[in-house]
Enzyme design. Sequence first.
Site, PDB file in Angstrom:
ATOM      1  N   SER A 259      -9.243  -5.878   0.370  1.00 24.40           N
ATOM      2  CA  SER A 259      -9.778  -4.803  -0.458  1.00 24.40           C
ATOM      3  C   SER A 259      -8.697  -4.290  -1.389  1.00 24.40           C
ATOM      4  O   SER A 259      -7.509  -4.478  -1.160  1.00 24.40           O
ATOM      5  CB  SER A 259     -10.335  -3.681   0.422  1.00 24.40           C
ATOM      6  OG  SER A 259      -9.447  -2.588   0.428  1.00 24.40           O
ATOM      7  N   LYS A 260      -9.163  -3.640  -2.459  1.00 24.04           N
ATOM      8  CA  LYS A 260      -8.254  -3.054  -3.444  1.00 24.04           C
ATOM      9  C   LYS A 260      -7.256  -2.137  -2.782  1.00 24.04           C
ATOM     10  O   LYS A 260      -6.163  -1.952  -3.264  1.00 24.04           O
ATOM     11  CB  LYS A 260      -9.050  -2.184  -4.413  1.00 24.04           C
ATOM     12  CG  LYS A 260      -9.776  -2.941  -5.468  1.00 24.04           C
ATOM     13  CD  LYS A 260     -10.384  -1.941  -6.441  1.00 24.04           C
ATOM     14  CE  LYS A 260     -11.828  -2.235  -6.523  1.00 24.04           C
ATOM     15  NZ  LYS A 260     -12.711  -1.893  -7.444  1.00 24.04           N
ATOM     16  N   ARG A 261      -7.685  -1.516  -1.693  1.00 25.21           N
ATOM     17  CA  ARG A 261      -6.826  -0.527  -1.055  1.00 25.21           C
ATOM     18  C   ARG A 261      -5.786  -1.147  -0.125  1.00 25.21           C
ATOM     19  O   ARG A 261      -4.842  -0.497   0.275  1.00 25.21           O
ATOM     20  CB  ARG A 261      -7.680   0.499  -0.301  1.00 25.21           C
ATOM     21  CG  ARG A 261      -8.368   1.485  -1.255  1.00 25.21           C
ATOM     22  CD  ARG A 261      -9.489   2.228  -0.583  1.00 25.21           C
ATOM     23  NE  ARG A 261     -10.555   1.312  -0.192  1.00 25.21           N
ATOM     24  CZ  ARG A 261     -11.499   0.856  -1.021  1.00 25.21           C
ATOM     25  NH1 ARG A 261     -11.504   1.249  -2.277  1.00 25.21           N
ATOM     26  NH2 ARG A 261     -12.431   0.023  -0.616  1.00 25.21           N
ATOM     27  N   ASP A 262      -5.954  -2.435   0.199  1.00 28.30           N
ATOM     28  CA  ASP A 262      -4.950  -3.111   1.018  1.00 28.30           C
ATOM     29  C   ASP A 262      -3.621  -3.141   0.280  1.00 28.30           C
ATOM     30  O   ASP A 262      -3.578  -3.595  -0.858  1.00 28.30           O
ATOM     31  CB  ASP A 262      -5.366  -4.578   1.226  1.00 28.30           C
ATOM     32  CG  ASP A 262      -6.103  -4.759   2.518  1.00 28.30           C
ATOM     33  OD1 ASP A 262      -5.626  -4.201   3.514  1.00 28.30           O
ATOM     34  OD2 ASP A 262      -7.127  -5.454   2.530  1.00 28.30           O
ATOM     35  N   SER A 265      -2.745  -6.220  -1.545  1.00 28.04           N
ATOM     36  CA  SER A 265      -3.462  -6.700  -2.716  1.00 28.04           C
ATOM     37  C   SER A 265      -2.916  -6.111  -4.017  1.00 28.04           C
ATOM     38  O   SER A 265      -3.390  -6.436  -5.084  1.00 28.04           O
ATOM     39  CB  SER A 265      -4.960  -6.405  -2.577  1.00 28.04           C
ATOM     40  OG  SER A 265      -5.184  -5.044  -2.817  1.00 28.04           O
TER      41      SER A 265
END
Length: 493
Positions: A259-262, A265
């Site tokens: 996810s974008k929040r990882d 990433s």
Amino acid sequence: MANANVRVRFCPSPTGNPHVGLVRTALFNWAFARHTGGTMVLRIEDTDAARDSEESYEQLLDSLRWLGLDWDEGPEVGGPHAPYRQSQRMDTYADVAGRLQAAGHAYHCYCTAEELEVRREAARAAGRPSGYDGQCRDLTAEQRAAYEAEGRTSIVRFRMPDEPITFTDLVRGELTFTPENVPDYGIVRANGAPLYTLVNPVDDALMGITHVLRGEDLLSSTPRQIALYKALIELGVAKEVPSFGHLPYVMGEGNKKLSKRDPQSSLNLYRERGFLPEGLLNYLSLLGWSFSADQDVFSVAELVEKFDIADVNANPARFDLKKAEAINADHIRRLDVAAFAEACGPWLRAPYANWAPEQFDPAAWEAIAPYAQTRLTVLSDITANVDFLFLAEPVEDEASWTKAMKPGAAELLTTAREKLAAADWSSADSLKEAVLAAGEAHGLKLGKAQAPVRVAVTGRTVGLPLFESLEILGRERTLTRIDAALTKLAAAA
Ligand code: GLU
Ligand code: ZN
């Protein structure tokens, strides 16, 4: 497949920091455009003033430039379909939305959120499809007037056709969506603001996009967009429906969607750690595609030569940090030494460097760079590997000291100092012989004998080849550091 008619687009929304999934989409579009000799369009989907930011926009452009993913039309370079920022194209969307309504392809929907929710629940309970039920599809002028007199506001909905929609996805083959699963959907908000569902296909149409390559998360909007496209063709706004290809999901830790929040990433993370752009591009291209069965390290030119959307795999791709690092390491080895030394530049200066600018010694750097080049995984590791050459004293790393300075270390260091003092300082081999001999005198193999010397001189248990490092550091400083370590050991004893 050369095809100069190919027109692809990368159309990010400027929210947050650029992430790996976004860059993979940009890369596949870019590689396809360059492979075919077509055109890469960059369009900024900034219609959500509450979430979009100028900072994010600047970062996006900067990231693309850093990666070398250039665009033929778009912000800063212009082009025949300018402007390329949707926030500057609002009149166009209002015009198209009006024409869609005039032609009966879209209508005002006066349902309130609460009413929709009640009907959705009822449909669910009855086991019927729970999407919009088409209640406002065919309101008469009187009904509309009555709603408006009540003070209701309305959104504009697109009228989906009542037949299934079939298309051939470039990655996953033929797909069919039935009408129950694709209800009429909003294209303009009650306040008049056009939605993604409208502006994205309208711009694809106006900009003559031939291939829409994007993430699998957008697959469900494709049948809607195809239907809208057909309406736009009827209105003379679009010429033909583009081809669609949906790139596979990228999975992170524990087989969950990255996810974008990882933190993993975030593109900035890779940049700050010192991935080379070509190393990162190489790795990202493998998320859903492969170069060949027995080669996974290649140049950007090779990627462009080989890349075809038809070869993209529909299965989810797994993000493997170790593999990304290994590929980056290979790209570091591929540089010539001068390019490597240059690429390390940022990590030899503030804010990364732990030495003052005037302590930096270009000759020592030039001498050590080739040894560093064969060992680094990411460029940011350079700082800790060479700081012993520039600092007046080596860093104090407690863990390294404890590990290397076991009982007997003082005796070993005393002998090593003697042998090193007498060695030939123009030869790393002679320095190795000296430490080897000191080890033998104390019944230690080279590896064990080397550790206290390395920690005394560099402050750390791991680093670049020791004897070359000593040779570059020089006799005086090496002996002074061993003396300082001996003093410290004596004080602790
Ligand atoms: N602005 C959209 C997004 O960032 C683009 C989606 C698309 O490629 O159609 O998700
Ligand atoms: Zn309605």
